[in-house]
Enzyme design. Structure first.
Site, short mmCIF file in Angstrom:
data_model
loop_
_atom_site.label_atom_id
_atom_site.label_comp_id
_atom_site.label_asym_id
_atom_site.label_seq_id
_atom_site.Cartn_x
_atom_site.Cartn_y
_atom_site.Cartn_z
CB THR A 140 -0.92 0.02 1.27
OG1 THR A 140 -1.58 -1.23 1.23
CG2 THR A 140 -2.06 1.07 1.26
CE LYS A 172 1.65 5.19 14.08
NZ LYS A 172 0.41 5.09 13.68
N1 HSE Z 1 -2.71 0.98 11.81
C1 HSE Z 1 -2.09 2.19 12.05
C2 HSE Z 1 -3.14 3.41 12.34
C3 HSE Z 1 -1.54 2.64 10.61
O1 HSE Z 1 -4.25 2.85 12.36
O2 HSE Z 1 -2.94 4.49 12.57
C4 HSE Z 1 -0.72 3.81 10.56
O3 HSE Z 1 0.53 3.86 11.27
#
Ligand code: HSE
Length: 401
Positions: free
Chosen positions: A11, A199
């Site tokens: 993607t 994150k």
């Molecule tokens: N799975 C992650 C989200 C994708 O839903 O934010 C982006 O890092």
């Protein structure tokens, strides 16, 4: 002309190729003539407009001196780490959307970039298309960053938004999100908060210039949130969001990922559905808010390509900042102070003495649900709260304010 290689044609990888080629004129107007020379993937893509660029062996890319920028969109730690390392050792800059790799081995890769006079950039690893890393490393460099509050996971934000709007339960909304492709078939990393945790650890590393160990960040997901919790939240003028936060205290940082009942007028509540938002509090600017699509093919790819352009502008020059392998000081989260919403079975009058013994200060919340009620505690340390909560009989759950 700068030639780029894209590792992984999923993607995000296919989005990177699309952004570079579709917006080549825009990129050229910024002084960079960039095109994709190779796409690395195990698969073939017959009929794809870029099928001729597909190669299966990283050595083809590493051996080609014309390739100056490598965009890594493979995900996972290996072989992404080895490929990124070898690309930089071969004199190529690397940019990535891979938060697992940046959270686990960002320090090593940044060191390798410096040693080889190239750059390692990772804007897309946090907040997808939102330019939060560059903002912290560039626009806000005169600021002391005091706290960051973020909605950093689109999947969980979509689920919570839907639960709130429709009064639906978690399992049903998760199933629907999976059917629509908003949640993975194995949704654990998102719903248990691990994705947001990586994150926020990256953001702590960015602002502290030291490696924050994501595995030491207290992390709670959204699986226990119910429609009833939203009824209490509304009664309090609040909503429920999965919040990734860090807060500077002395020479350390509190960091945590957990559902929080935030006020509906909190600016990060602007992030509905799959959107993300990051609220930065710094000493000179005060609050600043960064909002946008935290996931998805083109938004994420756009952030990777922004890094690729920056790297193309600096071929032969190491400019990127990052963090060292020294561990960032994460403070004992049991000493973090906040208030808590608690749900209990029974009626308040019969439990007054028990509650008074547990909490020096609390207020009742009546959401009109039979056989239960809620309270909001005064501000207290997490460790103190946990002990008090465990002493309660028939407590249904708690959510931090
Ligand atoms: N799975 C992650 C989200 C994708 O839903 O934010 C982006 O890092």
């Amino acid at each position: 002309m700068v030639k780029a290689a894209v590792l992984g044609y999923g993607t995000v990888g296919s989005g990177i190729v699309e952004v570079i080629e579709k917006n080549a004129d825009v990129i050229a107007a910024h002084g960079v003539d960039m095109h994709v020379k190779y796409i690395l993937d195990l698969r073939d893509f017959p009929g794809d407009p870029f099928e001729k660029l597909v190669v299966h062996d990283i050595e083809t890319i590493l051996a080609d001196d014309e390739v100056k920028v490598v965009c890594e969109a493979m995900g996972g730690v290996e072989p992404a780490f080895t490929f990124s390392k070898r690309a930089m050792e071969a004199g190529k800059s690397v940019c990535t959307s891979n938060k697992e790799l940046v959270a686990a081995k960002g320090d090593e890769l940044m060191k390798i970039a410096k040693e080889n006079n190239v750059n390692y950039l990772f804007e897309a690893s946090v907040g997808g298309g939102i330019p939060i890393i560059r903002t912290l490393n560039d626009a806000l460099t005169a600021e002391r960053i005091e706290s960051i509050q973020g909605i950093l996971n689109g999947t969980t934000n979509y689920i919570l938004t839907k639960m709130e709007r429709e009064g639906a339960d978690f399992d049903g909304v998760l199933k629907e999100a999976q059917e629509k492709g908003y949640a993975e078939r194995n949704p654990e990393a998102d719903i248990e908060g691990y994705d947001a945790c990586r994150k926020i650890a990256i953001l702590v590393s960015v602002i502290s210039h030291k490696k924050a160990d994501w595995e030491k960040v207290r992390t709670e997901g959204i699986t226990k949130i119910t429609p009833e919790d939203f009824k209490y939240a509304h009664k309090l003028g609040r909503t429920i969001k999965l919040i990734a936060m860090c807060e500077k205290n002395g020479d350390g940082y509190y960091a945590m990922v957990s559902p929080r009942m935030i006020k509906t007028d909190n600016p990060i509540n602007a992030a509905q559905d799959v959107f993300n938002a990051v609220l930065v509090h710094s000493d000179m600017l005060d609050d600043s808010l960064y909002y946008g699509r935290g996931a998805g093919k083109l938004p994420t790819a756009s952030a990777v390509v922004g890094d690729a352009i920056e790297e193309a502008r600096h071929v032969g020059e190491h400019f990127s900042t990052g963090w060292t392998s020294e561990e960032a000081k994460l403070l004992d989260i049991d000493t973090y102070r906040t208030s808590y919403f608690v749900r209990l079975k029974g009626v308040p009058a019969e439990r007054a003495s028990e509650l008074a013994a547990a909490f020096s200060k609390y207020e009742l919340v009546d959401a009109g649900l039979s056989g239960e009620f809620g309270i909001v505690t005064g501000e207290l340390e997490e460790g103190t709260f946990k002990k008090a909560f465990e002493s309660l009989k028939d407590a249904i759950g708690y959510i931090r304010l």
